[in-house]
Motif scaffolding. Sequence first.
Motif, mmCIF file in Angstrom:
data_model
loop_
_atom_site.group_PDB
_atom_site.id
_atom_site.type_symbol
_atom_site.label_atom_id
_atom_site.label_comp_id
_atom_site.label_asym_id
_atom_site.label_seq_id
_atom_site.Cartn_x
_atom_site.Cartn_y
_atom_site.Cartn_z
ATOM 1 N N ASP A 1 0.818 -1.215 0.000
ATOM 2 C CA ASP A 1 0.000 0.000 0.000
ATOM 3 C C ASP A 1 0.851 1.265 0.000
ATOM 4 O OD1 ASP A 1 -2.370 -1.377 -0.039
ATOM 5 O OD2 ASP A 1 -2.790 -1.151 2.105
ATOM 6 N N ALA A 2 2.129 1.141 0.385
ATOM 7 C CA ALA A 2 2.964 2.337 0.556
ATOM 8 C C ALA A 2 4.047 2.481 -0.498
ATOM 9 C CB ALA A 2 3.616 2.312 1.939
ATOM 10 N N VAL A 3 4.553 1.384 -1.031
ATOM 11 C CA VAL A 3 5.690 1.452 -1.948
ATOM 12 C C VAL A 3 5.284 2.206 -3.220
ATOM 13 C CG1 VAL A 3 5.189 -0.767 -3.077
ATOM 14 C CG2 VAL A 3 7.547 0.081 -2.977
ATOM 15 N N PRO A 4 6.135 3.129 -3.698
ATOM 16 C CA PRO A 4 5.758 3.947 -4.868
ATOM 17 C C PRO A 4 5.973 3.207 -6.192
ATOM 18 C CG PRO A 4 7.883 4.645 -4.037
ATOM 19 C CD PRO A 4 7.397 3.591 -3.086
ATOM 20 N N ASP A 5 5.303 2.088 -6.337
ATOM 21 C CA ASP A 5 5.342 1.286 -7.556
ATOM 22 C C ASP A 5 3.949 0.684 -7.728
ATOM 23 O OD1 ASP A 5 5.910 -0.316 -9.710
ATOM 24 O OD2 ASP A 5 7.759 -1.158 -8.863
ATOM 25 N N PRO A 6 2.953 1.527 -8.034
ATOM 26 C CA PRO A 6 1.553 1.091 -7.954
ATOM 27 C C PRO A 6 1.197 -0.074 -8.870
ATOM 28 C CG PRO A 6 1.742 3.258 -8.988
ATOM 29 C CD PRO A 6 3.067 2.949 -8.402
ATOM 30 N N ALA A 7 1.756 -0.122 -10.056
ATOM 31 C CA ALA A 7 1.412 -1.214 -10.968
ATOM 32 C C ALA A 7 1.909 -2.548 -10.423
ATOM 33 C CB ALA A 7 1.998 -0.937 -12.349
ATOM 34 N N ARG A 8 3.152 -2.568 -9.956
ATOM 35 C CA ARG A 8 3.694 -3.809 -9.407
ATOM 36 C C ARG A 8 2.971 -4.188 -8.115
ATOM 37 N NH1 ARG A 8 10.134 -5.094 -8.099
ATOM 38 N NH2 ARG A 8 9.840 -7.333 -7.679
ATOM 39 N N ALA A 9 2.648 -3.192 -7.309
ATOM 40 C CA ALA A 9 1.950 -3.462 -6.053
ATOM 41 C C ALA A 9 0.563 -4.037 -6.310
ATOM 42 C CB ALA A 9 1.847 -2.187 -5.225
ATOM 43 N N ALA A 10 -0.155 -3.464 -7.264
ATOM 44 C CA ALA A 10 -1.498 -3.948 -7.566
ATOM 45 C C ALA A 10 -1.473 -5.400 -8.026
ATOM 46 C CB ALA A 10 -2.140 -3.062 -8.630
ATOM 47 N N ALA A 11 -0.462 -5.754 -8.801
ATOM 48 C CA ALA A 11 -0.342 -7.135 -9.265
ATOM 49 C C ALA A 11 0.024 -8.066 -8.110
ATOM 50 C CB ALA A 11 0.701 -7.225 -10.373
ATOM 51 N N ALA A 12 0.868 -7.591 -7.199
ATOM 52 C CA ALA A 12 1.347 -8.429 -6.104
ATOM 53 C C ALA A 12 0.288 -8.660 -5.029
ATOM 54 C CB ALA A 12 2.587 -7.810 -5.477
ATOM 55 N N VAL A 13 -0.623 -7.721 -4.873
ATOM 56 C CA VAL A 13 -1.658 -7.850 -3.848
ATOM 57 C C VAL A 13 -2.414 -9.167 -3.988
ATOM 58 C CG1 VAL A 13 -3.969 -6.964 -3.271
ATOM 59 C CG2 VAL A 13 -2.006 -5.426 -3.246
ATOM 60 N N ASP A 14 -2.638 -9.588 -5.212
ATOM 61 C CA ASP A 14 -3.447 -10.780 -5.435
ATOM 62 C C ASP A 14 -2.772 -12.048 -4.923
ATOM 63 O OD1 ASP A 14 -6.101 -11.175 -6.558
ATOM 64 O OD2 ASP A 14 -5.127 -12.641 -7.878
ATOM 65 N N ARG A 15 -1.473 -12.005 -4.695
ATOM 66 C CA ARG A 15 -0.776 -13.176 -4.164
ATOM 67 C C ARG A 15 -1.252 -13.513 -2.750
ATOM 68 N NH1 ARG A 15 3.742 -14.773 -7.034
ATOM 69 N NH2 ARG A 15 4.464 -15.928 -5.193
ATOM 70 N N PHE A 16 -1.875 -12.553 -2.090
ATOM 71 C CA PHE A 16 -2.311 -12.764 -0.711
ATOM 72 C C PHE A 16 -3.785 -13.142 -0.607
ATOM 73 C CE2 PHE A 16 1.457 -10.211 -0.705
ATOM 74 C CZ PHE A 16 2.216 -10.792 0.305
ATOM 75 N N ARG A 17 -4.459 -13.216 -1.731
ATOM 76 C CA ARG A 17 -5.883 -13.555 -1.704
ATOM 77 C C ARG A 17 -6.156 -14.930 -1.078
ATOM 78 N NH1 ARG A 17 -9.877 -10.978 -4.140
ATOM 79 N NH2 ARG A 17 -8.424 -9.797 -5.473
ATOM 80 N N PRO A 18 -5.316 -15.952 -1.324
ATOM 81 C CA PRO A 18 -5.610 -17.261 -0.723
ATOM 82 C C PRO A 18 -5.637 -17.266 0.806
ATOM 83 C CG PRO A 18 -4.048 -17.503 -2.518
ATOM 84 C CD PRO A 18 -4.188 -16.035 -2.273
ATOM 85 N N ALA A 19 -4.979 -16.298 1.427
ATOM 86 C CA ALA A 19 -4.945 -16.260 2.894
ATOM 87 C C ALA A 19 -6.209 -15.673 3.498
ATOM 88 C CB ALA A 19 -3.737 -15.451 3.363
#
Length: 284
Positions: A176-194
Amino acid sequence: MSIDLEAAREFIESTARVLERHQLAVLLDDGLVAPVLSALKPYQNSDGGFGHALEPDVRCPGSQPSAALSALDVLTEVEAVHDPMITEMADWIAAIAHPDGGIPTVLPSADGHPRAPWMTPNTEAGFLTYALAARLWRLGVRHPWLEKATAWCWNQIDAIENPAGYTVKFALEFLDAVPDPARAAAAVDRFRPAIRDDGTVSVEGGIENEHIHPLDLSPRPSAPSRALFGDKTIATDLDRLEGEQLEDGGWDFHFLHFSPGQIVERRGVVTLGAIRTLREHGRV
């Protein structure tokens, strides 16, 4: 549903530390930031880190990563982006970091002092690396350690399998904080299974049915992590948060209560946090 704001204010004034009292004044009354900084400063040690039970779960005088996180939370919330404590703290974090930027969760100075059972000293880099990097990014800090830590965080996220518990919470804070919004948005989905059907994340090894709520995982409406939660889930969790105000005006926390001091101080912190979250979502 609504909260009793005056009862919450009375709870803070009756039981919370001076630090939370001044933070409440900034939040609700346009109070001055200077008293908050003056109340925070005594928790800082000569090495630039923070201790003295600023983090209620580890009550040693020595500097600890979790206490640094608590200090950065305060500085972030009052937007004290130019305070020298930030750079001093970043230098201290760099001094305790592993060569790759990872940060131990609990340092040896916790031994021999009251602490929660999970605050056991260790040398391995852990999930507070995500959280500390997130706070420094939110504060607009530029520091050599932050560059290393950001690389560490990305490497961990790219390789993560079966994320759980507070690793999910703190990694989402980083994204939510790192200034790389495109990469962050893609990475967020890795946590959906939890994330369970009700939006919570379970915490193994805690008290019975201990879990992390959606608003703790994604406290800000516009954050990338909010993609993991539907509007209904967030609305339900806001109702839950409103409904958890107790008769004394404050809120309680949903993990082990291990000492009277921890209980009193932590309740002040979570009560302030509940008011802040509800206010940010238009419920106060």
